[in-house]
Design a protein around this motif. Structure first.
Motif, PDB file in Angstrom:
ATOM      1  N   LEU A  53     134.931 -18.446  56.625  1.00 10.12           N
ATOM      2  CA  LEU A  53     135.960 -18.140  55.626  1.00 10.12           C
ATOM      3  C   LEU A  53     136.436 -19.413  54.931  1.00 10.12           C
ATOM      4  O   LEU A  53     136.605 -19.442  53.708  1.00 10.12           O
ATOM      5  CB  LEU A  53     137.144 -17.439  56.307  1.00 10.12           C
ATOM      6  N   GLU A  54     136.659 -20.451  55.701  1.00 12.18           N
ATOM      7  CA  GLU A  54     137.086 -21.744  55.154  1.00 12.18           C
ATOM      8  C   GLU A  54     136.051 -22.257  54.143  1.00 12.18           C
ATOM      9  O   GLU A  54     136.389 -22.712  53.045  1.00 12.18           O
ATOM     10  CB  GLU A  54     137.264 -22.722  56.315  1.00 12.18           C
ATOM     11  N   LEU A  55     134.774 -22.167  54.507  1.00 10.98           N
ATOM     12  CA  LEU A  55     133.700 -22.615  53.622  1.00 10.98           C
ATOM     13  C   LEU A  55     133.617 -21.748  52.371  1.00 10.98           C
ATOM     14  O   LEU A  55     133.430 -22.255  51.253  1.00 10.98           O
ATOM     15  CB  LEU A  55     132.364 -22.584  54.373  1.00 10.98           C
ATOM     16  N   LEU A  56     133.758 -20.447  52.557  1.00 10.92           N
ATOM     17  CA  LEU A  56     133.637 -19.529  51.419  1.00 10.92           C
ATOM     18  C   LEU A  56     134.773 -19.736  50.421  1.00 10.92           C
ATOM     19  O   LEU A  56     134.563 -19.640  49.204  1.00 10.92           O
ATOM     20  CB  LEU A  56     133.619 -18.085  51.923  1.00 10.92           C
ATOM     21  N   HIS A  57     135.949 -20.041  50.913  1.00  9.83           N
ATOM     22  CA  HIS A  57     137.077 -20.301  50.030  1.00  9.83           C
ATOM     23  C   HIS A  57     136.802 -21.524  49.148  1.00  9.83           C
ATOM     24  O   HIS A  57     136.983 -21.485  47.923  1.00  9.83           O
ATOM     25  CB  HIS A  57     138.345 -20.521  50.869  1.00  9.83           C
ATOM     26  N   ALA A  58     136.310 -22.599  49.767  1.00 10.09           N
ATOM     27  CA  ALA A  58     136.002 -23.815  49.003  1.00 10.09           C
ATOM     28  C   ALA A  58     134.856 -23.569  48.024  1.00 10.09           C
ATOM     29  O   ALA A  58     134.895 -24.031  46.873  1.00 10.09           O
ATOM     30  CB  ALA A  58     135.649 -24.950  49.958  1.00 10.09           C
ATOM     31  N   LEU A  59     133.824 -22.844  48.464  1.00 14.82           N
ATOM     32  CA  LEU A  59     132.687 -22.551  47.580  1.00 14.82           C
ATOM     33  C   LEU A  59     133.123 -21.700  46.393  1.00 14.82           C
ATOM     34  O   LEU A  59     132.666 -21.913  45.257  1.00 14.82           O
ATOM     35  CB  LEU A  59     131.589 -21.836  48.369  1.00 14.82           C
ATOM     36  N   THR A  60     133.995 -20.736  46.621  1.00 12.54           N
ATOM     37  CA  THR A  60     134.470 -19.873  45.538  1.00 12.54           C
ATOM     38  C   THR A  60     135.130 -20.686  44.441  1.00 12.54           C
ATOM     39  O   THR A  60     134.853 -20.501  43.249  1.00 12.54           O
ATOM     40  CB  THR A  60     135.464 -18.835  46.097  1.00 12.54           C
ATOM     41  N   GLU A  61     135.999 -21.607  44.840  1.00  8.35           N
ATOM     42  CA  GLU A  61     136.698 -22.416  43.831  1.00  8.35           C
ATOM     43  C   GLU A  61     135.730 -23.372  43.136  1.00  8.35           C
ATOM     44  O   GLU A  61     135.791 -23.552  41.914  1.00  8.35           O
ATOM     45  CB  GLU A  61     137.841 -23.193  44.484  1.00  8.35           C
ATOM     46  N   ALA A  62     134.827 -23.996  43.898  1.00  3.94           N
ATOM     47  CA  ALA A  62     133.865 -24.924  43.291  1.00  3.94           C
ATOM     48  C   ALA A  62     132.972 -24.202  42.293  1.00  3.94           C
ATOM     49  O   ALA A  62     132.694 -24.716  41.194  1.00  3.94           O
ATOM     50  CB  ALA A  62     133.022 -25.568  44.386  1.00  3.94           C
ATOM     51  N   ASP A  63     132.505 -22.998  42.659  1.00  7.05           N
ATOM     52  CA  ASP A  63     131.647 -22.205  41.775  1.00  7.05           C
ATOM     53  C   ASP A  63     132.364 -21.871  40.473  1.00  7.05           C
ATOM     54  O   ASP A  63     131.816 -22.012  39.367  1.00  7.05           O
ATOM     55  CB  ASP A  63     131.232 -20.933  42.515  1.00  7.05           C
ATOM     56  N   ALA A  64     133.614 -21.436  40.577  1.00 11.11           N
ATOM     57  CA  ALA A  64     134.369 -21.052  39.379  1.00 11.11           C
ATOM     58  C   ALA A  64     134.631 -22.256  38.484  1.00 11.11           C
ATOM     59  O   ALA A  64     134.477 -22.186  37.263  1.00 11.11           O
ATOM     60  CB  ALA A  64     135.679 -20.391  39.785  1.00 11.11           C
ATOM     61  N   LEU A  65     135.029 -23.370  39.069  1.00 13.40           N
ATOM     62  CA  LEU A  65     135.311 -24.565  38.277  1.00 13.40           C
ATOM     63  C   LEU A  65     134.055 -25.084  37.589  1.00 13.40           C
ATOM     64  O   LEU A  65     134.112 -25.636  36.487  1.00 13.40           O
ATOM     65  CB  LEU A  65     135.913 -25.657  39.166  1.00 13.40           C
ATOM     66  N   ALA A  66     132.906 -24.926  38.246  1.00 12.92           N
ATOM     67  CA  ALA A  66     131.644 -25.385  37.664  1.00 12.92           C
ATOM     68  C   ALA A  66     131.121 -24.434  36.596  1.00 12.92           C
ATOM     69  O   ALA A  66     130.229 -24.805  35.823  1.00 12.92           O
ATOM     70  CB  ALA A  66     130.592 -25.548  38.764  1.00 12.92           C
TER      71      ALA A  66
END
Length: 816
Positions: free
Chosen positions: A538-551
């Motif tokens: 969950l911790e990883l998915l939260h960070a990936l979600t934000e990184a994906d959106a910002l990119a």
């Protein structure tokens, strides 16, 4: 009708004959691309020569010159004609009459005309004042009249350009940069300008101008083909629209693709992007070389004065990693490097370059591409770590990745990359092609590595999260399958492969659920918890979600979306809270550990051993050939203050990288007085060979008794090396985990790995007067994730406010 027949028709019938012949040529299906452009230029040459001959009869000292694109013989269907009427100034009235007899027939046919009438002196003066005029004259081609006049101007203009290159080339580079800022990058735009955007035809022309200066030259391989492809697309665009346009609009892409015989508009865009990428990379390399040459020219007179006019100073080469050095602001291979024997060298060189914020030299990349052996499957641990380091280096990763990709190294390392390379995304929200979006996501994810306990999994998942877009169907489902295969090939174990695949499969889950579902409904939260499975994922998915959106682009993320996702994550974490870890179980010491501990207790001084450490390749039984991981360093020290900073400082002095480390207090058998601290670390040399064990022990003894000033030695070494711009890493983050242990307070540090980091942490904790029960240190690529189990002097966990104060002070130390 043959090409000769077309030209004869143009000559016989004047302007109307030329128009008919031109139309016939442009509608011939058998002729396209370079042959058609050359034939159109030749046809136009003959027509203009005829007009000149009729109007200049008896007139001397005058010539007709094609410049710019027409001078290069590259006429697209709706190109304008760039013409210069050159004269010696002896009969200006007659020249003016001749000009009218030339220009009006062109205008009568509705052709665009860029014309000028000048003497050679006027042409040179104007070129000196206007860079665009000078660039056009570099391609001057004689059409009719006084050949000597044209040749003399060409010679003078080229001489002027070469003499003025140190001044004009920076001006040209600035012009290219301003145009790129206005028009964007051709290789990513959905409606690109083939001429003006970065990587387009104007940049290709600029590279020709640089080559004409004799100061530097562009990488030639693939450049001519890329330029030809862009010209072919522009030809088809002119024919499809009937206009002199260079913008490839969405509504015209299918027709242009059909004109070129391509499958569809996506295939067209992918070819355009590939061509633009070649031109952009060539531009980067060329302008870097121009800068290097100009800097060396500026420095040389000063060096001569310093050296008294004799001797040539040796070029400084600073080591960066094994087989990799910095030279002249670029990363090159060391003289002793052997790419044919070192399959990890491309990744190691790329990681070192990105970490230093320096470009990989073209020569180094091409040598690697030509000689390096494939990385074994599964990848060795070093290759995996170097990939993670490259991905976690922030913005410099992009330039280094593009250099590897330009020479085909990325698809050799990751064959699945070919399906997403240069793949367009027909979505207004997306700024990038699929491949560049994946790299941008990794760059964004590198900013969040302090938020997760496994930054290596975050970075690799960021690289792979849209890898399924090269396949039919749901890209998340396809991507999960590909990610499993890739993660296993690059050497992750079964558990980590599963986590990466889960992140790829569900990389849209949080944002879609948060924005489209009722978070008050328990079923919604439970379904996400079931899909995610654990707090770590969950911790990883939260960070990936934000990184994906910002990119993706500015429209894909907002504070509102961020708050919704954070709320969902909080609710899911509550459902998963029952998975809190128990206190770590202390493993029984091995025979070797017990032997060292007893010797340390008996002698009252530290003892250590160094031995190669191996593990079976991922996914194989231990009976397979072991994979070297580095060197295991075992140290036993009688329990005393400042052991951690002393050991860490000595290792940093000897340029040893700590990959994993554990520190714990060992209970000795009955009858043996005292207690011993046992440190079990895996280390590797930054470059060169490992120091001898006796030298390490000697320095450790001095560090513990205070006779070795570690802080001073490390500061001196840092001061001796020039500061590089390098990676701007996220700030260190220190947090307290009160529920992680009943017996101690767990303080977790997430920071950029650097020489001396453990020394600084250990000294700060000692200064805080806490006792260290155990330490668990791991280096994941360029990221350090360290957990320290500490207590008060009485052996109990720290009170909440005291623990927070220790964490706050440690964070200030690391950020300062």
């Amino acid at each position: 009708m043959t090409g000769t027949d077309v030209q004869k028709e143009a000559e016989d019938s004047g302007p109307s004959g030329y128009a008919a012949a031109r139309l016939r040529l442009l509608t011939e299906e058998a002729r396209s691309g370079p042959p058609r452009r050359a034939a159109l230029a030749e046809l136009t040459d003959d027509w203009l020569t005829g007009l000149f001959s009729a109007g200049a009869e008896g007139l001397r000292g005058v010539s007709l010159v094609a410049v710019g694109g027409y001078g290069r013989g590259e006429l697209s269907p709706r190109s304008d004609l760039d013409l210069l009427l050159l004269h010696d100034g002896s009969d200006t009235k007659a020249v003016a009459t001749l000009a009218d007899r030339l220009w009006y027939p062109v205008w009568d046919l509705g052709l665009d005309l860029d014309h000028s009438v000048r003497t050679p002196a006027e042409a040179r003066k104007t070129a000196g004042e206007d860079l665009k005029v000078q660039l056009g004259l570099l391609d001057a081609r004689h059409l009719a009249g006084d050949l000597g006049l044209t040749a003399a101007l060409r010679t003078a203009v080229l001489a002027d350009w070469r003499n003025q290159a140190p001044k004009r080339l920076p001006e040209l580079q600035e012009l290219c940069a301003e145009r790129a800022e206005r028009q964007g990058e051709l290789q990513y735009l959905l409606e690109p300008d083939l001429k003006e955007a970065r990587g387009g035809l104007r940049d290709a022309t600029a590279l020709r101008a640089v080559a004409a200066s004799w100061l530097a030259d562009a990488p030639r391989e693939g450049l001519a083909d890329a330029r030809r492809r862009l010209l072919d697309v522009r030809d088809a665009l002119h024919l499809a629209t009937g206009r002199a346009t260079d913008r490839l609009a969405l509504q015209e892409q299918d027709q242009v693709a059909a004109e070129l015989g391509l499958l569809d508009a996506d295939t067209l865009l992918r070819q355009v992007y590939e061509a633009a990428r070649v031109v952009s990379y060539a531009s980067d390399v060329t302008w870097r070389e121009v800068g290097r040459v100009l800097r060396s020219r500026a420095v040389r007179p000063r060096l001569r004065a310093m050296l008294g006019g004799g001797g040539k100073p040796a070029t400084e080469r600073s080591p960066l990693a094994e087989g990799v050095v910095e030279q002249d602001g670029e990363v090159v291979l060391a003289r002793a490097a052997r790419p044919e024997r070192d399959p990890v060298l491309p990744l190691r060189a790329a990681a070192a370059a990105a970490q230093a914020g320096l470009p990989l030299s073209l020569h180094a990349v091409r040598r690697l591409a030509a000689t390096v052996r494939p990385v074994p499957t599964p990848w060795p641990a070093e290759a995996r770590e170097q990939l993670v380091t490259l991905l976690g280096s922030g913005r410099p990763t992009i330039e280094v990745w593009e250099a590897l990709e330009a020479e085909g190294l990325i698809t050799r390392l990751l064959p699945d990359w070919e399906r997403v390379r240069c793949r367009p995304q027909r979505n207004a929200v997306h700024l990038w092609t699929v491949d560049r979006h994946l790299i941008e996501t990794a760059v964004r994810a590198s900013e969040f590595t302090r938020r997760v306990s496994r930054p290596d999994l975050l970075l690799v998942a960021a690289l792979l999260h849209d890898i399924g877009k090269g396949w039919p169907g749901d890209h998340s489902v396809a991507g999960e399958i590909i990610a499993k295969d890739v993660a296993a090939r690059i050497g992750f174990d079964h558990h980590d492969v599963t986590v990466i695949a889960t992140l790829v499969r569900h990389h849209l889950l949080l944002v879609e659920t948060a924005t489209r579902r009722d978070l008050e409904d328990p079923a919604t939260v439970r379904s996400v918890a079931e899909a995610v499975g654990s707090q770590g994922t969950l911790e990883l998915l939260h960070a990936l979600t934000e990184a994906d959106a910002l990119a993706t682009g500015p429209a894909a993320w907002s504070s509102w979306r961020g708050s919704l996702v954070a709320d969902l994550v909080k609710r899911v974490a509550a459902v998963l809270a029952g998975d809190a870890p128990d206190d770590p179980e202390e493993a029984a010491p091995t025979a070797e550990q017990e032997r060292l501990a007893l010797e340390a207790a008996a002698t009252g001084s530290p003892v250590l051993s160094l031995r190669a450490q191996t593990e079976p390749p991922a996914g194989q039984e231990p009976s397979g050939e072991p994979e070297p991981l580095g060197v295991e360093l075992l140290i036993a020290v009688p329990d005393q203050p400042r052991v951690l900073p002393a050991v860490a400082g000595v290792l940093a002095m000897h340029r040893l990288t700590v990959r994993t480390a554990e520190l714990r207090s060992l209970h000795l058998p009955d009858g043996v007085d005292g207690s011993v601290l046992l440190l079990d670390w895996r280390v590797a040399a930054e470059y060169g060979s490992l120091p001898q064990a006796a030298r390490l022990r000697s320095d450790l003894v001095r560090a513990l008794d205070g006779s070795l000033d570690i802080a001073g030695r490390l500061a001196e070494r840092d001061a001796a090396y020039p500061r590089r711009r390098g990676v701007v890493a996220p700030a260190a983050r220190v947090s307290v985990h009160p529920a992680a242990s009943r017996l101690a307070t767990v303080i977790e540090v997430r920071s950029q790995d650097a020489p001396g980091l453990l020394f600084r942490i250990g000294r700060a904790l000692e200064d805080a007067s806490v006792r260290m029960r155990s330490a668990h240190v791991s280096t994941l690529g360029a990221n350090a994730v360290d957990a320290f189990y500490v207590t008060g002097q009485e052996g109990a966990p720290l009170p909440g406010d005291e623990a927070a104060a220790v964490a706050r002070k440690l964070e200030e130390t690391l950020r300062g």
